[in-house]
Design an enzyme around this catalytic site. Structure first.
Site, PDB file in Angstrom:
ATOM      1  N   THR A 197      -2.883   8.123   9.379  1.00 51.94           N
ATOM      2  CA  THR A 197      -1.718   7.272   9.060  1.00 51.94           C
ATOM      3  C   THR A 197      -1.083   6.707  10.326  1.00 51.94           C
ATOM      4  O   THR A 197      -0.448   5.655  10.277  1.00 51.94           O
ATOM      5  CB  THR A 197      -0.650   8.025   8.230  1.00 51.94           C
ATOM      6  OG1 THR A 197      -0.059   9.059   9.026  1.00 51.94           O
ATOM      7  CG2 THR A 197      -1.224   8.615   6.965  1.00 51.94           C
ATOM      8  N   VAL A 243       1.769   3.637   8.892  1.00 49.20           N
ATOM      9  CA  VAL A 243       1.563   3.453   7.452  1.00 49.20           C
ATOM     10  C   VAL A 243       1.257   4.828   6.836  1.00 49.20           C
ATOM     11  O   VAL A 243       0.106   5.172   6.588  1.00 49.20           O
ATOM     12  CB  VAL A 243       0.438   2.436   7.189  1.00 49.20           C
ATOM     13  CG1 VAL A 243       0.294   2.176   5.694  1.00 49.20           C
ATOM     14  CG2 VAL A 243       0.723   1.127   7.922  1.00 49.20           C
ATOM     15  N   HIS A 244       2.316   5.619   6.620  1.00 49.46           N
ATOM     16  CA  HIS A 244       2.096   6.989   6.127  1.00 49.46           C
ATOM     17  C   HIS A 244       1.753   6.994   4.628  1.00 49.46           C
ATOM     18  O   HIS A 244       0.593   7.074   4.239  1.00 49.46           O
ATOM     19  CB  HIS A 244       3.344   7.845   6.381  1.00 49.46           C
ATOM     20  CG  HIS A 244       3.612   8.117   7.828  1.00 49.46           C
ATOM     21  ND1 HIS A 244       2.678   8.656   8.679  1.00 49.46           N
ATOM     22  CD2 HIS A 244       4.725   7.925   8.582  1.00 49.46           C
ATOM     23  CE1 HIS A 244       3.196   8.797   9.883  1.00 49.46           C
ATOM     24  NE2 HIS A 244       4.437   8.351   9.859  1.00 49.46           N
ATOM     25  N   ASP A 245       2.788   6.945   3.789  1.00 48.36           N
ATOM     26  CA  ASP A 245       2.557   7.179   2.354  1.00 48.36           C
ATOM     27  C   ASP A 245       1.657   6.123   1.688  1.00 48.36           C
ATOM     28  O   ASP A 245       0.831   6.482   0.820  1.00 48.36           O
ATOM     29  CB  ASP A 245       3.903   7.306   1.627  1.00 48.36           C
ATOM     30  CG  ASP A 245       4.662   8.557   2.075  1.00 48.36           C
ATOM     31  OD1 ASP A 245       4.063   9.395   2.778  1.00 48.36           O
ATOM     32  OD2 ASP A 245       5.847   8.692   1.722  1.00 48.36           O
ATOM     33  N   SER A 247      -0.936   4.942   2.772  1.00 47.56           N
ATOM     34  CA  SER A 247      -2.341   5.270   3.059  1.00 47.56           C
ATOM     35  C   SER A 247      -2.929   6.180   1.980  1.00 47.56           C
ATOM     36  O   SER A 247      -4.127   6.094   1.678  1.00 47.56           O
ATOM     37  CB  SER A 247      -2.478   5.934   4.436  1.00 47.56           C
ATOM     38  OG  SER A 247      -2.168   5.014   5.455  1.00 47.56           O
TER      39      SER A 247
END
Ligand code: BDR
Ligand code: CA
Length: 323
Positions: A197, A243-245, A247
């Site tokens: 991420t 781009v954490h969540d 992903s």
């Protein structure tokens, strides 16, 4: 084929970005948002989920979940990243209408998985407390889910080891005992951690373009991301955000975007490395070995960031034009 997902979330700026991605993509049926403490209090996070449902006319059920971790003392909301109520400078009014499902999140998860055996993908992008509670109350759901996809953890790939401590990622650090239970349960888990991420970035320019091209949904993502971008610029030194969540949603839509690696995963639950995630990579059986009897899970170690960004942009623009 359309995948039914329950998205367990602590909304949260990047959570909202992920929720709208799931809502937008035609291959996903977003059955429910189940909320959990984390970025914000459970009250604020649940209000934010109800707001998204109302504003974007989402069909998803909303079920309120855990307000604190299983055992550890709560870390508290991450106001510096997500603002006091979770959407940065954008404040949702106290008077959001909309009905919550009467069941607590863990019970909603159990009932829905049992009602749709082998069809539900659980995607968790906050602390794993609700999933651990569901497993505790009904361990048989492990055999009934389609798959479990988690945003959390860090395995040192690409030099990504932690974001809230030198060796822990926020979602796992918030409830390490819950995470260890979820990773050790006999269900197939894919872990989308900082290793991937933090390899994808929404730049300020990308978010400007989304605002321009994706109508109301683009405007909303732009509005909530102002605070997030300031955090990244002032504290991390980046012109953009990781781009954490989203992903985790990208993985559900197109697993080919990621390279994964198999092995049992455990979580450090006490001490200075609390929240650290460790995958066993060799096949040797050690004299003392609390990995080998656990299921091998998939950890993402590579991502095609350019394609992921294209997928997100295209999904949101197509969705905006259909509204
Ligand atoms: C994770 O922690 C939260 O701040 C984000 O919403 C994301 O789920 C990243 O470490
Ligand atoms: Ca989150």
């Amino acid at each position: 084929m359309t995948k039914k997902i329950i998205l367990d979330t602590d909304p949260g700026i990047d959570d909202a970005m992920a929720i709208l991605f799931a809502e937008a993509h035609p291959d996903i049926e977003l059955v429910a948002l189940t909320t959990v403490f984390g970025n914000v209090t459970i009250e604020n996070g649940t209000r934010n989920a109800l707001y998204l449902k109302e504003r974007f006319k989402m069909a998803a059920d909303i079920a309120k979940g855990a307000s604190q971790p299983l055992f550890r003392s709560p870390v508290g909301p991450t106001e510096v990243v997500h603002g006091t109520t979770g959407f940065g400078d954008f404040h949702v009014s106290d008077n959001v209408s909309g009905q919550l499902d009467p069941r607590p999140a863990y019970q909603y998860i159990i009932d829905t998985v049992k009602a749709h055996p082998h069809e539900i993908t659980l995607v968790a992008v906050g602390p794993l407390t609700n999933l651990a509670l569901a497993l505790e109350a009904a361990p048989e759901i492990a055999q009934l889910v389609a798959q479990v996809v988690i945003m959390g953890g860090a395995f040192g790939e690409n030099d990504h080891r932690g974001n809230v401590t030198p060796y822990a990622e926020a979602n796992i650090h918030d409830d390490p005992h819950a995470a260890d239970r979820v990773f050790c349960a006999p269900w197939p888990v894919t872990i989308i951690g900082l290793d991937v991420t933090e390899e994808s970035f929404f730049s300020a320019y990308y978010l400007d373009q989304l605002r321009h091209d994706a109508a109301d949904v683009g405007q909303f993502i732009f509005d909530i991301s102002r605070y997030y971008l300031r955090f990244y610029s002032q504290k991390v030194g980046l012109d953009g955000c990781h781009v954490h969540d989203p992903s985790a949603i990208a993985y559900v839509i197109d697993p080919e975007l990621f390279i994964t690696r198999k092995g049992a995963v455990r979580v450090v639950c006490e001490g200075p490395a609390s929240g650290m995630t460790i995958q066993k990579l060799d096949t040797r059986k050690y004299q003392t070995d609390e990995w080998s009897s656990m299921p091998a899970q998939d950890v993402a170690i590579g991502v095609d960031a350019a394609q992921l960004l294209d997928l997100y942009q295209k999904s949101l623009i197509d969705y905006a034009h259909k509204q």
